[in-house]
Design a protein around this motif. Structure first.
Motif, short mmCIF file in Angstrom:
data_model
loop_
_atom_site.label_atom_id
_atom_site.label_comp_id
_atom_site.label_asym_id
_atom_site.label_seq_id
_atom_site.Cartn_x
_atom_site.Cartn_y
_atom_site.Cartn_z
N PRO A 7 0.81 -1.22 0.00
CA PRO A 7 0.00 0.00 0.00
C PRO A 7 0.85 1.27 0.00
N CYS A 8 0.36 2.28 -0.72
CA CYS A 8 1.00 3.59 -0.73
C CYS A 8 0.98 4.14 0.70
N PRO A 9 2.11 4.65 1.18
CA PRO A 9 2.15 5.17 2.55
C PRO A 9 1.27 6.41 2.73
N ARG A 10 0.85 7.02 1.63
CA ARG A 10 0.04 8.24 1.73
C ARG A 10 -1.45 7.93 1.60
N CYS A 11 -1.83 7.08 0.60
CA CYS A 11 -3.27 6.90 0.33
C CYS A 11 -3.70 5.44 0.36
N GLU A 12 -2.76 4.53 0.57
CA GLU A 12 -3.03 3.10 0.68
C GLU A 12 -3.44 2.40 -0.61
N TYR A 68 5.60 3.30 -8.27
CA TYR A 68 4.89 4.57 -8.08
C TYR A 68 3.47 4.30 -7.62
N CYS A 69 2.84 5.32 -7.10
CA CYS A 69 1.44 5.24 -6.68
C CYS A 69 0.59 5.79 -7.83
N PRO A 70 -0.30 4.93 -8.40
CA PRO A 70 -1.11 5.39 -9.53
C PRO A 70 -2.09 6.51 -9.14
N ARG A 71 -2.31 6.68 -7.85
CA ARG A 71 -3.23 7.74 -7.42
C ARG A 71 -2.51 9.03 -7.05
N CYS A 72 -1.43 8.93 -6.30
CA CYS A 72 -0.71 10.15 -5.85
C CYS A 72 0.18 10.74 -6.93
N GLN A 73 0.62 9.93 -7.88
CA GLN A 73 1.57 10.43 -8.88
C GLN A 73 0.91 10.54 -10.25
ZN LIG Z 1 -0.83 7.10 -3.03
#
Ligand SMILES: [Zn+2]
Length: 233
Positions: free
Chosen positions: A207-212, A227-232
């Motif tokens: 999980p992304c440490p920011r948004c999971e 990479y995080c497909p949501r945050c990046q």
């Molecule tokens: Zn994220």
């Protein structure tokens, strides 16, 4: 270039660094030392017998010797007379990442018209030195930028953000003593600790440490890219 005999007796000036090379300035030029993957330098009493992986000694006049140890033999020592910056290893290198020369305006200039992925651009030593794969991954996560985006498509404020993220990532890594990949160790012989603080590198599928959201892992220019497909974006 072979080290000339007349370097004997020359005083060693203030030791410096450029990209991944250590510079030992002498009066007529400089020794350029590359530590390779796992080499290190120590200062020991001259009577200390060399061990298996000790390859070079620079004997000082005070009873000590500067010793180069390199188990994997990827390191090297070069000689360059003044001007030292003319050495082929140092020519064409981009600015140091933590210097003022690496800034948003500079990166915009280098990114203009480039279709190359921003991550690959950051890892190009002709653009900026010292941004390896781990740090490129981490910096782009911090900046919220998708690694594969063509460098030339990024607007100035986003490039500015990337520069800030690269500097923050490297500063934080230096603060915590480097990474513990392979057999890196600090000058105290203990492993570096940055690996414990990596947000994305080595964490594909987690999980992304920011948004999971689940982090994606792909290969970009042959290098592991997470990479995080949501945050990046
Ligand atoms: Zn994220």
């Amino acid at each position: 270039m072979a080290i000339p005999n007349d370097v004997r007796g020359q005083e060693i000036g203030r030791v410096g660094r450029r990209a991944k090379y250590l510079l030992l300035p002498l009066e007529s030029g400089a020794l350029i030392v590359h530590l390779g993957m796992s080499g290190h330098i120590s200062v020991v009493p001259v009577e200390t017998p060399p061990a298996k992986h000790d390859h070079v000694d620079f004997v000082l006049d005070d009873g000590r010797t500067v010793r180069l140890t390199d188990p994997r033999r990827f390191g090297s020592v070069h000689w360059q007379p003044h001007p030292v910056a003319d050495h082929w290893l140092l020519q064409g290198l981009g600015p140091e990442p933590l210097s003022a020369d690496f800034n948003g305006g500079y990166l915009a200039e280098r990114a203009r018209g480039r279709r190359l992925a921003i991550k690959s651009l950051l890892m190009d030593a002709r653009v900026v030195v010292g941004v390896g794969n781990i740090y490129a991954n981490e910096a782009l996560f911090l900046a919220g930028i998708r690694p594969r985006i063509a460098a030339g498509r990024l607007a100035a404020p986003r490039l500015e953000g990337i520069v800030g993220a690269v500097k923050a990532t490297l500063a934080s890594a230096i603060q915590s003593g480097g990474t513990t990949l392979r057999d890196f160790s600090g000058t105290d012989g203990r492993p570096g600790y940055f690996v414990h603080e990596l947000a994305v590198y080595g964490r594909g599928g987690k999980p992304c440490p920011r948004c999971e959201t689940t982090l994606k892992e792909v290969r970009l220019s042959g290098r592991a890219t997470v990479y995080c497909p949501r945050c990046q974006r």
